[in-house]
Design a protein around this motif. Structure first.
Motif, PDB file in Angstrom:
ATOM      1  N   UNK A   1       5.746   8.629 -15.188  1.00 46.45           N
ATOM      2  CA  UNK A   1       4.694   9.376 -15.882  1.00 46.45           C
ATOM      3  C   UNK A   1       3.430   8.534 -16.060  1.00 46.45           C
ATOM      4  N   UNK A   2       3.605   7.252 -16.334  1.00 49.99           N
ATOM      5  CA  UNK A   2       2.448   6.377 -16.519  1.00 49.99           C
ATOM      6  C   UNK A   2       1.609   6.300 -15.250  1.00 49.99           C
ATOM      7  N   UNK A   3       2.265   6.275 -14.082  1.00 51.00           N
ATOM      8  CA  UNK A   3       1.531   6.226 -12.819  1.00 51.00           C
ATOM      9  C   UNK A   3       0.656   7.449 -12.624  1.00 51.00           C
ATOM     10  N   UNK A   4       1.192   8.618 -12.947  1.00 51.22           N
ATOM     11  CA  UNK A   4       0.423   9.860 -12.809  1.00 51.22           C
ATOM     12  C   UNK A   4      -0.644   9.996 -13.887  1.00 51.22           C
ATOM     13  N   UNK A   5      -0.401   9.480 -15.079  1.00 53.14           N
ATOM     14  CA  UNK A   5      -1.342   9.628 -16.183  1.00 53.14           C
ATOM     15  C   UNK A   5      -2.703   9.029 -15.847  1.00 53.14           C
TER      16      UNK A   5
ATOM     17  N   UNK B   1       0.039   8.883   3.455  1.00 51.00           N
ATOM     18  CA  UNK B   1       1.457   9.093   3.684  1.00 51.00           C
ATOM     19  C   UNK B   1       2.277   8.339   2.659  1.00 51.00           C
ATOM     20  N   UNK B   2       3.541   8.716   2.565  1.00 48.03           N
ATOM     21  CA  UNK B   2       4.443   8.007   1.678  1.00 48.03           C
ATOM     22  C   UNK B   2       5.167   6.917   2.448  1.00 48.03           C
ATOM     23  N   UNK B   3       5.236   5.732   1.874  1.00 45.75           N
ATOM     24  CA  UNK B   3       5.854   4.588   2.531  1.00 45.75           C
ATOM     25  C   UNK B   3       6.864   3.947   1.594  1.00 45.75           C
ATOM     26  N   UNK B   4       7.841   3.210   2.112  1.00 47.52           N
ATOM     27  CA  UNK B   4       8.829   2.580   1.243  1.00 47.52           C
ATOM     28  C   UNK B   4       8.168   1.754   0.144  1.00 47.52           C
ATOM     29  N   UNK B   5       8.624   1.953  -1.081  1.00 44.25           N
ATOM     30  CA  UNK B   5       8.167   1.227  -2.268  1.00 44.25           C
ATOM     31  C   UNK B   5       6.846   1.738  -2.831  1.00 44.25           C
ATOM     32  N   UNK B   6       6.227   2.742  -2.198  1.00 45.29           N
ATOM     33  CA  UNK B   6       4.965   3.288  -2.734  1.00 45.29           C
ATOM     34  C   UNK B   6       5.111   4.748  -3.153  1.00 45.29           C
ATOM     35  N   UNK B   7       6.342   5.212  -3.328  1.00 37.87           N
ATOM     36  CA  UNK B   7       6.554   6.639  -3.561  1.00 37.87           C
ATOM     37  C   UNK B   7       5.762   7.229  -4.709  1.00 37.87           C
ATOM     38  N   UNK B   8       5.814   6.612  -5.872  1.00 37.23           N
ATOM     39  CA  UNK B   8       5.103   7.166  -7.035  1.00 37.23           C
ATOM     40  C   UNK B   8       3.606   6.934  -6.924  1.00 37.23           C
ATOM     41  N   UNK B   9       3.207   5.792  -6.367  1.00 37.28           N
ATOM     42  CA  UNK B   9       1.777   5.542  -6.156  1.00 37.28           C
ATOM     43  C   UNK B   9       1.218   6.560  -5.162  1.00 37.28           C
ATOM     44  N   UNK B  10       1.925   6.784  -4.061  1.00 36.29           N
ATOM     45  CA  UNK B  10       1.493   7.784  -3.089  1.00 36.29           C
ATOM     46  C   UNK B  10       1.463   9.169  -3.717  1.00 36.29           C
ATOM     47  N   UNK B  11       2.460   9.479  -4.542  1.00 41.25           N
ATOM     48  CA  UNK B  11       2.498  10.787  -5.200  1.00 41.25           C
ATOM     49  C   UNK B  11       1.246  11.011  -6.041  1.00 41.25           C
TER      50      UNK B  11
END
Length: 281
Positions: free
Chosen positions: A106-110, A145-155
């Motif tokens: 949630x913090x990443x999206x906030x 694109x989504x890459x390994x270890x960047x899922x939430x950042x990419x989201x």
């Protein structure tokens, strides 16, 4: 369309205390523009004293919607208008999707998504009344694109880009431009300040491979180059919806696009067979 010249603009830049935001604010000040810097730690001392009469430094947490509206209104009250709004404030969280806690996700999206949303909402009434202006949404190579270890950042960046595409249509009806900026690697504190998940042992081999790839293929540049590119965009009569910064991002954008088109084409028959109009049941 833009109604102000390159030396007669007022900028509102979030995350301006360091990195890309500071480089862009500095570049705008150096060519004679007015700049409002908004950051968790704000100070005019971070910039040349010769520019202080054209600089307003505001302390702001972009996740606080009420504070964002107050800051934007204060900027307009101080300088009389807004011309370029730059949603640069952002954080980076690294880790496998399975490893993220709810709080971390949630913090990443906030910050990366909702913060940009609140600033855009606060600025739009002023830009609409002027029937001019430009919003720069700072996305990332991870927005491609989504890459390994960047899922939430990419989201967070995918969400920002989807929002910004819609916003470009809506704001365009009032003469306001929107550009999604996709930077590659720059020497900022994004990596040193990033949050990392608690690693699961199962992902150890994948992490080792990623570390090897990063060591071999990482390219980081001076943030001033990104600032120069963004100045060119706001000066353009017809600015782009998207701007890739750096050869790595540019090349990846083409490669990702080619892969997607190839996949759609390979599955065309199945895709088309899934649609056939029928009467309402």
């Amino acid at each position: 369309m833009h109604q102000t010249s390159g030396t007669d603009r007022t900028w509102f830049v979030t995350g301006a205390s360091s990195g890309l935001g500071r480089a862009l604010a500095t570049a705008a000040l150096e060519r004679g523009d007015r700049v409002v810097t908004a950051a968790r730690t704000a100070s005019v001392d971070a910039f040349d004293a010769h520019h202080h009469d054209r600089l307003l430094a505001l302390t702001l947490d972009v996740t606080d919607r009420g504070a964002v509206h107050q800051a934007v209104d204060a900027a307009v009250a101080h300088f009389g208008r807004l011309d370029v709004v730059v949603n640069n404030a952002g954080t980076m969280s690294m880790g496998m999707v399975e490893e993220f806690t709810e709080e971390q996700a949630r913090a990443q999206l906030e910050v990366n998504f909702f913060g940009a949303l609140w600033v855009s909402q606060a600025a739009l009434p002023h830009l609409r009344r002027q029937e001019s202006g430009h919003i720069l949404q700072i996305s990332s190579i991870a927005g491609l694109g989504g890459f390994p270890a960047t899922g939430l950042y990419s989201a967070s960046k995918f969400a920002l880009e989807g929002l910004s595409e819609a916003l470009a249509h809506e704001a365009g009806a009032f003469g306001v431009d929107v550009t999604i900026v996709q930077p590659g690697g720059y020497w900022t504190n994004l990596y040193t300040a990033m949050v990392s998940t608690t690693p699961l042992a199962a992902y150890g081999p994948l992490r080792a491979e990623l570390e090897r790839q990063f060591a071999e293929g990482s390219v980081d540049s001076d943030p001033r180059l990104a600032a120069e590119a963004m100045l060119a965009v706001v000066d353009a009569d017809e600015p782009p919806l998207r701007l890739a910064l750096g050869s790595m991002t540019y090349d990846l954008a083409h490669e990702v696009s080619r892969q997607r088109v190839a996949t759609w084409a390979a599955w065309e028959q199945v895709s088309r067979a899934a649609e056939h109009a029928v009467a309402q049941p």
